[in-house]
Design an enzyme around this catalytic site. Structure first.
Site, mmCIF file in Angstrom:
data_model
loop_
_atom_site.group_PDB
_atom_site.id
_atom_site.type_symbol
_atom_site.label_atom_id
_atom_site.label_comp_id
_atom_site.label_asym_id
_atom_site.label_seq_id
_atom_site.Cartn_x
_atom_site.Cartn_y
_atom_site.Cartn_z
ATOM 1 N N GLU A 151 13.000 54.250 31.121
ATOM 2 C CA GLU A 151 13.154 55.051 32.334
ATOM 3 C C GLU A 151 14.140 54.420 33.322
ATOM 4 O OE1 GLU A 151 9.965 56.431 35.679
ATOM 5 O OE2 GLU A 151 9.290 56.410 33.602
ATOM 6 N N ASP A 152 14.146 53.090 33.421
ATOM 7 C CA ASP A 152 14.877 52.426 34.504
ATOM 8 C C ASP A 152 16.008 51.498 34.075
ATOM 9 O OD1 ASP A 152 13.176 53.698 36.280
ATOM 10 O OD2 ASP A 152 11.847 51.972 36.504
#
Length: 179
Positions: free
Chosen positions: A66-67
């Site tokens: 996600e990051d």
């Protein structure tokens, strides 16, 4: 008899630290982001008494796709389909608007596997503990209050997963007047 982290677990920890190396939390101290993923895995091991290494490894990697620039393919190649499947379950789709992602976290929480629910509970517990003592840079008090309300909705759909974590979360919600 003492137990030790496996070589694979240590590789996973090193990978998470490398991938999150440039990231900082939004707290005033700009804490290294990797502390959060370590906290989530530690909460599961120490406070929830989880010994399932796949869950503990996925906790370390719960934000990596996600990051960071990591992909599910990278995670599967390095740590196998079990860990990758858990990471996939707890990863938000960043192509969606933030409000939609938050809505889906509430909706999808109840449908998650028990193992993914454990990671979500520990993630929320660490975030809420941090939020109790630090207002993220740029956040208003209203936004902070709204996060607690939203997190409770997610946690309510994760109930029945781990009594230890749920009691600790309920203590926070009670302090905030949400129970």
């Amino acid at each position: 008899m003492a137990t030790y982290p496996s070589a694979k677990f240590m590789e996973c920890l090193q990978y998470a630290a490398f991938k999150h190396r440039q990231q900082r939390r939004k707290d005033p101290q700009e804490t290294p982001y990797v502390n959060h993923v370590i906290n989530v895995s530690t909460i599961l091991s120490v406070e929830a008494c989880i010994t399932d290494e796949g869950v503990l490894m996925a906790a370390l990697l719960h934000d990596v796709v996600e990051d960071t620039d990591a992909s599910f393919e990278d995670v599967e190649k390095l740590f196998g389909p079990d860990v990758c499947g858990l990471v996939r379950e707890v990863t938000d789709d960043k192509s969606l608007e933030k409000q939609e992602r938050k809505r889906l976290q509430i909706e999808n929480a109840a449908k998650s596997s028990c193992r993914a629910k454990l990671i979500k509970l520990a993630d929320k517990l660490d975030n809420l503990r941090d939020l109790q003592v630090n207002t993220p840079t740029g956040w208003t008090q209203e936004r902070r209050d709204q996060y607690f309300v939203w997190a409770k909705k997610v946690v309510d759909n994760l109930r029945g997963t781990n009594a230890n974590l749920e009691l600790k979360l309920d203590e926070i919600f009670r302090q905030r007047g949400l129970l």
